[in-house]
Each structure stands twice: as structure tokens, then as C-alpha cells.
Design an enzyme around this catalytic site. Sequence first.
Site, PDB file in Angstrom:
ATOM      1  N   LYS A  82      40.464  46.225  45.821  1.00 40.08           N
ATOM      2  CA  LYS A  82      40.599  45.448  47.057  1.00 40.08           C
ATOM      3  C   LYS A  82      41.351  46.213  48.145  1.00 40.08           C
ATOM      4  O   LYS A  82      42.057  47.183  47.876  1.00 40.08           O
ATOM      5  CB  LYS A  82      41.242  44.087  46.757  1.00 40.08           C
ATOM      6  CG  LYS A  82      40.229  43.186  46.031  1.00 40.08           C
ATOM      7  CD  LYS A  82      40.570  41.729  46.015  1.00 40.08           C
ATOM      8  CE  LYS A  82      39.400  40.965  45.384  1.00 40.08           C
ATOM      9  NZ  LYS A  82      39.696  39.579  45.076  1.00 40.08           N
TER      10      LYS A  82
ATOM     11  N   ARG B  23      39.773  40.375  36.463  1.00 42.98           N
ATOM     12  CA  ARG B  23      38.393  40.651  36.885  1.00 42.98           C
ATOM     13  C   ARG B  23      38.369  42.053  37.491  1.00 42.98           C
ATOM     14  O   ARG B  23      39.011  42.278  38.525  1.00 42.98           O
ATOM     15  CB  ARG B  23      37.984  39.588  37.916  1.00 42.98           C
ATOM     16  CG  ARG B  23      36.571  39.700  38.426  1.00 42.98           C
ATOM     17  CD  ARG B  23      36.289  38.613  39.458  1.00 42.98           C
ATOM     18  NE  ARG B  23      34.950  38.732  39.999  1.00 42.98           N
ATOM     19  CZ  ARG B  23      34.627  39.575  40.976  1.00 42.98           C
ATOM     20  NH1 ARG B  23      35.528  40.367  41.517  1.00 42.98           N
ATOM     21  NH2 ARG B  23      33.378  39.617  41.412  1.00 42.98           N
TER      22      ARG B  23
END
Length: 290
Positions: free
Chosen positions: A228, A262
Site C-alpha cells: 500500500k 491479506r
Amino acid sequence: MTRTGVERSIDCNGRPLQVDRTVIMGVLNVTPDSFSDGGLYHQLPDAIDRAQEMVAAGADIIDIGGVSTRPGAAPLAEGEELSRVLPAVEALAGKISVPLSIDTSSPVVMRATVEAGAGLINDVCALQRPGALETASELGVPVSLMHMQGTPETMQRAPYYPDVVEAVYHFLKQRQTACIDADMEVEKIFLDPGFGFGKNLEHNRTLLSELRVFTRLGSKLLVGLSRKTMIDDLLGRPVHRRSSASAALALIAAQNGAGVVRVHDVGMTHDAIRVWEAVSRSDGTTSQLG
Ligand code: 7PJ
């Protein structure tokens, strides 16, 4: 062997998911415009290879997504989403041993993919779309509910919270209650603070360091930090150079109470987390990781 000596698993549409250790969820994007892997697995044979590779590297569950939720992404028609994910679910349900998760907010996609074998619904909109809650409850598979401020199109414009932990906690509690009221079992609900979904670096940092607070809600936490923008904010890294930092963040999340991580880089994350689990066993013995 596990810490307690008792195996604990939850049923994901006929496949068990072992939840007494950190669950490693491998991300499989079947979108042509994914921000993190740029449409590499859009073709079905490539998607199947990628899923098998992740299972071999230690993935406990594979999360299949057909809609990009990167900042600025526009919504996608349900039919288009279904035509991307259904062939992947159908192909993988017969080929791999671990449960499949479907990353969707659409009740139509939920129903079709669970009927084709998917075993968990991962909804970044926390079952707020009309019909989603009822559909998920009827299908009876575990669900993951995520917090997001705004929509993918707008969420990173100027995220603001008086108190980010309080706002996310309140939202997750309210969505968890809605699921329980719809007859879902608390063990089959995963809660996710939604890193990067309407959050700036400071919000993400606070949520990660305070993560354990959310375990008070009594459901397992699912956390996605992999590749991210937060890593770019911290280190200045383009998306293809965020793997080591992603593994570090997954390990920090696991140490702070996440039950599921995840991730895109399954092998690296698996080794980091399993080594931590093995050396921190409460009975003082170490186990062969294999
Ligand atoms: C997340 C997700 C996340 C859950 C995506 C990306 C964007 N589902 N789907 N949590 N992120 N539950 O992989 O960066 O953080 S798509």
C-alpha cells in the site's frame, strides 16, 4: 501441533480454514487495472498458476478480486465484475485445496461465486449495499467487514477523523451487530480497519499501533497493508519494491492482534510470521516449520 494442542478451524463452504495461527490470505487480482500487480493475472491460466504458486508458498486462503479499489478507481458494472471472477472461482474450486475468498460488494457476485465454491465473502463495503447483508447471511459463509471513509473514487482527497480509532471501532461494531442480528455467528465475522481506505499515513500508523483495541469486539481481525501507499509515504518505494516492507507490516499486524493478513508476497510473509509464531510459543518449545 498448535499452541493449545487443539486444532481450531471454521468452515468455509465445505473447506476448513485453520484459525488458531495467523491466517495468510494470498491476493489474486483478476482485474486488468490493479494498482499493485497491473493486470498480470487477468488471463485465466495466469491466474490459476498464480493461485497455485501462492498455495505452495504457504497461503491458507486465496482472495479473488475483480474490481479495482485503488484510490480514484471508478465503479464497475456487476456483469463485468462477474465475468472476471466467476471463471476464476470455477477453475480454482476444483484445483486447489485451500478455501477461496471473494473480494466483492455485489450481492449478485456473492451468490454466483459462493454457489461456484467460494467460501468467504470479503466486502470492503461491509455488506452495506442493498441486499448484501441478506445474501451473505443466506449463503452462510464467513464474511469480512471493512471500514472505508468515502468511496474509492474520493476517499484519499482529504481523509479526516476527530479520532480515527474511535470512528473505525464504532463503525465495525455497528456492522458486526447488523450481521449478528441477521443470524450470522460471531466466529464467522472478520473485521478490518481498512488501511489506506480514506486514511492518511498518520491514520494508518495510529490504527496499526492501536490494532489490539479492535480485538475487544470479539471477532478475528483481518488486515491488508500489502504494497500500500503507506510504504511509499514511509520509504519512497514504487509498488514493485514494497515487498519487504509489506512483510514487516504483516508481521507487526500479526503481533498486534491480526488473525488474518491479506498479502501479495505470500512466501516472504509466511516465513516471517511462522518463525515469529514458532519462537514465541508459550510452552517454551520450538517446532519444525517444514
Ligand atoms: C483490502 C481488501 C484490505 C480487505 C483491497 C489493495 C486494494 N480487502 N481489498 N482489506 N484491500 N479486507 O489490495 O491494496 O485492506 S484491494
